[in-house]
Design an enzyme around this catalytic site. Structure first.
Site, mmCIF file in Angstrom:
data_model
loop_
_atom_site.group_PDB
_atom_site.id
_atom_site.type_symbol
_atom_site.label_atom_id
_atom_site.label_comp_id
_atom_site.label_asym_id
_atom_site.label_seq_id
_atom_site.Cartn_x
_atom_site.Cartn_y
_atom_site.Cartn_z
ATOM 1 N N PRO A 88 0.831 -1.206 0.000
ATOM 2 C CA PRO A 88 0.000 0.000 0.000
ATOM 3 C C PRO A 88 0.865 1.255 0.000
ATOM 4 O O PRO A 88 1.835 1.352 0.760
ATOM 5 C CB PRO A 88 -0.795 -0.129 1.302
ATOM 6 C CG PRO A 88 -0.814 -1.588 1.583
ATOM 7 C CD PRO A 88 0.513 -2.101 1.115
ATOM 8 N N GLU A 89 0.523 2.201 -0.867
ATOM 9 C CA GLU A 89 1.247 3.464 -0.939
ATOM 10 C C GLU A 89 0.410 4.551 -0.275
ATOM 11 O O GLU A 89 -0.632 4.267 0.323
ATOM 12 C CB GLU A 89 1.568 3.788 -2.400
ATOM 13 C CG GLU A 89 2.400 2.708 -3.085
ATOM 14 C CD GLU A 89 2.714 3.020 -4.536
ATOM 15 O OE1 GLU A 89 2.842 4.204 -4.879
ATOM 16 O OE2 GLU A 89 2.833 2.069 -5.338
#
Length: 275
Positions: free
Chosen positions: A2-3
């Site tokens: 996840p960014e």
């Protein structure tokens, strides 16, 4: 992994689910996940009786603001928070937060790469992992064209490596770096120091715009990412290059190519992103 947009979406979801809830007890079934304190039993004891007053984010890290502590959580590759739905929990549930109102928040992680650090309030920004983070391209006035130009001019690295470096820009990962570079018309393997001021300033704008659009769409569900409600993001429907190897460019019709840059699979359009 996840960014920034995905972690921001998780943060917003958790605010609606656990804000002002008081922790009754915590169970940890994978102690290696707890990095501070060293003893996971101390982690459990310290969290007992603490109320969650806010949930923040720094780069790709979530920060739970408690009475006396700040819990810093990194989701790594596949970590996710969800309110309890099934009992008993599945085998990928490694931390369970029981609240006084009878509800329960669970941290699940198939690969067990996620980490949790518990700091006394005020110490979290002075120690690892947060102390090393650079400014981020979302609602952070420090991320300016001038800042990015200064970072680029003092390195021999290619521009993708610079943008992936969390010490330079916090929160970016493979997806959004590829997308921002496409919109800026810059090859991922271009030397950062070779870029003109105008191109760097345009890149800064493209990075910020890409992140803002991704946040608005709830992030990108390109692997296993879902938010705290179990909902997918939808920005993957708007990707121009990432994950589109050999598909035609939406702008010029040239097939998207894939290479390895900064040790990562990298997607770009050879026509729109000329050397």
């Amino acid at each position: 992994m996840p960014e920034l947009p995905e972690v921001e979406t998780v943060r917003r979801t958790l605010e609606n689910l656990v804000l002002e809830k008081t922790i009754r007890k915590v169970e940890v079934s994978w102690p290696k996940m707890i990095k501070k304190p060293d003893d996971s039993s101390a982690f459990r004891v310290q969290l007992g009786g603490q109320t969650i007053h806010g949930i923040g984010r720094r780069g790709k890290f979530l920060t739970f603001q408690l009475d006396d502590y700040v819990l810093v959580s990194h989701l790594r590759m596949e970590g996710k928070y969800q309110m309890a739905e099934e009992d008993p929990p599945d085998k990928h549930t490694h931390v369970r937060f029981y609240f006084e109102d009878g509800t329960e928040l669970r941290y699940k992680d198939v690969r067990k790469f996620g980490t949790m650090h518990l700091f006394n309030k005020g110490e979290e920004e002075r120690e690892l992992p947060l102390v090393q983070l650079g400014p981020e391209p979302y609602e952070d006035p420090a991320f300016t064209g001038t800042y990015l130009q200064r970072i680029c001019k003092k390195t021999s690295r290619d521009i993708k490596t610079v943008l992936l470096d969390q010490r330079a820009v916090a929160g970016l990962g493979n997806i959004y770096v590829d997308e921002a570079l496409f919109h800026a018309g810059i090859r991922p393997d271009a030397k950062a120091a070779s870029l003109s001021k105008n191109r760097i300033y345009r890149l800064r704008t493209c990075v910020t715009d890409t992140i803002e659009r991704a946040v608005a769409r709830g992030g990108s569900s390109v692997r296993s990412y879902v938010n705290g409600n179990g909902d997918m993001g939808y920005f993957q429907l708007e990707l121009y290059v990432y994950g589109r190897n050999k598909e035609v460019c939406h702008i010029c019709g040239t097939p998207i190519e894939k290479c390895i840059t900064a040790g990562r699979g990298t997607h770009y359009c050879p026509q729109c992103q000329r050397r």
